[in-house]
Design a protein around this motif. Sequence first.
Motif, PDB file in Angstrom:
ATOM      1  N   GLU A   1       0.827  -1.205   0.000  1.00 23.60           N
ATOM      2  CA  GLU A   1       0.000   0.000   0.000  1.00 23.60           C
ATOM      3  C   GLU A   1       0.863   1.258   0.000  1.00 23.60           C
ATOM      4  O   GLU A   1       0.543   2.241  -0.669  1.00 23.60           O
ATOM      5  N   ALA A   2       1.965   1.225   0.730  1.00 24.50           N
ATOM      6  CA  ALA A   2       2.870   2.376   0.748  1.00 24.50           C
ATOM      7  C   ALA A   2       3.489   2.590  -0.627  1.00 24.50           C
ATOM      8  O   ALA A   2       3.616   3.739  -1.089  1.00 24.50           O
ATOM      9  N   MET A   3       3.852   1.518  -1.299  1.00 19.62           N
ATOM     10  CA  MET A   3       4.436   1.628  -2.642  1.00 19.62           C
ATOM     11  C   MET A   3       3.408   2.157  -3.631  1.00 19.62           C
ATOM     12  O   MET A   3       3.732   2.988  -4.482  1.00 19.62           O
ATOM     13  N   ARG A   4       2.167   1.695  -3.511  1.00 18.74           N
ATOM     14  CA  ARG A   4       1.116   2.172  -4.416  1.00 18.74           C
ATOM     15  C   ARG A   4       0.861   3.654  -4.188  1.00 18.74           C
ATOM     16  O   ARG A   4       0.628   4.403  -5.132  1.00 18.74           O
ATOM     17  N   ALA A   5       0.901   4.085  -2.946  1.00 14.71           N
ATOM     18  CA  ALA A   5       0.680   5.503  -2.635  1.00 14.71           C
ATOM     19  C   ALA A   5       1.827   6.345  -3.179  1.00 14.71           C
ATOM     20  O   ALA A   5       1.614   7.458  -3.666  1.00 14.71           O
ATOM     21  N   CYS A   6       3.023   5.801  -3.129  1.00 16.85           N
ATOM     22  CA  CYS A   6       4.209   6.533  -3.589  1.00 16.85           C
ATOM     23  C   CYS A   6       4.233   6.640  -5.121  1.00 16.85           C
ATOM     24  O   CYS A   6       4.551   7.676  -5.677  1.00 16.85           O
ATOM     25  N   TYR A   7       3.909   5.538  -5.793  1.00 18.34           N
ATOM     26  CA  TYR A   7       4.010   5.498  -7.247  1.00 18.34           C
ATOM     27  C   TYR A   7       2.686   5.690  -7.972  1.00 18.34           C
ATOM     28  O   TYR A   7       2.648   5.685  -9.186  1.00 18.34           O
ATOM     29  N   GLY A   8       1.636   5.790  -7.237  1.00 18.75           N
ATOM     30  CA  GLY A   8       0.320   5.976  -7.850  1.00 18.75           C
ATOM     31  C   GLY A   8      -0.371   4.659  -8.119  1.00 18.75           C
ATOM     32  O   GLY A   8       0.223   3.580  -8.052  1.00 18.75           O
TER      33      GLY A   8
END
Length: 79
Positions: free
Chosen positions: A69-76
């Motif tokens: 989830e953190a990666m998705r938030a960072c990269y969209g």
Amino acid sequence: RVIRALRRSRYSMMAILRMLLALQRGRRDDVRVLLDSPDEPDAVYVTDRWLSTLAELVQAADEIVAQTEAMRACYGESA
């Protein structure tokens, strides 16, 4: 029924006996602690730690979800 369920889960007879004796003596600890705490550490079956192992796996899975989830938030969302 409890003993049968524990045996089907591959808990050793010693782990089950240890748990039942502790309960008989009045210990009301977490069942996982009673099953996972051998009197002699050398006499532990791998399967005597199922509950602890499953709890550790759930925690690891939660960490993976949080990281994803953190990666998705960072990269969209498109990543």
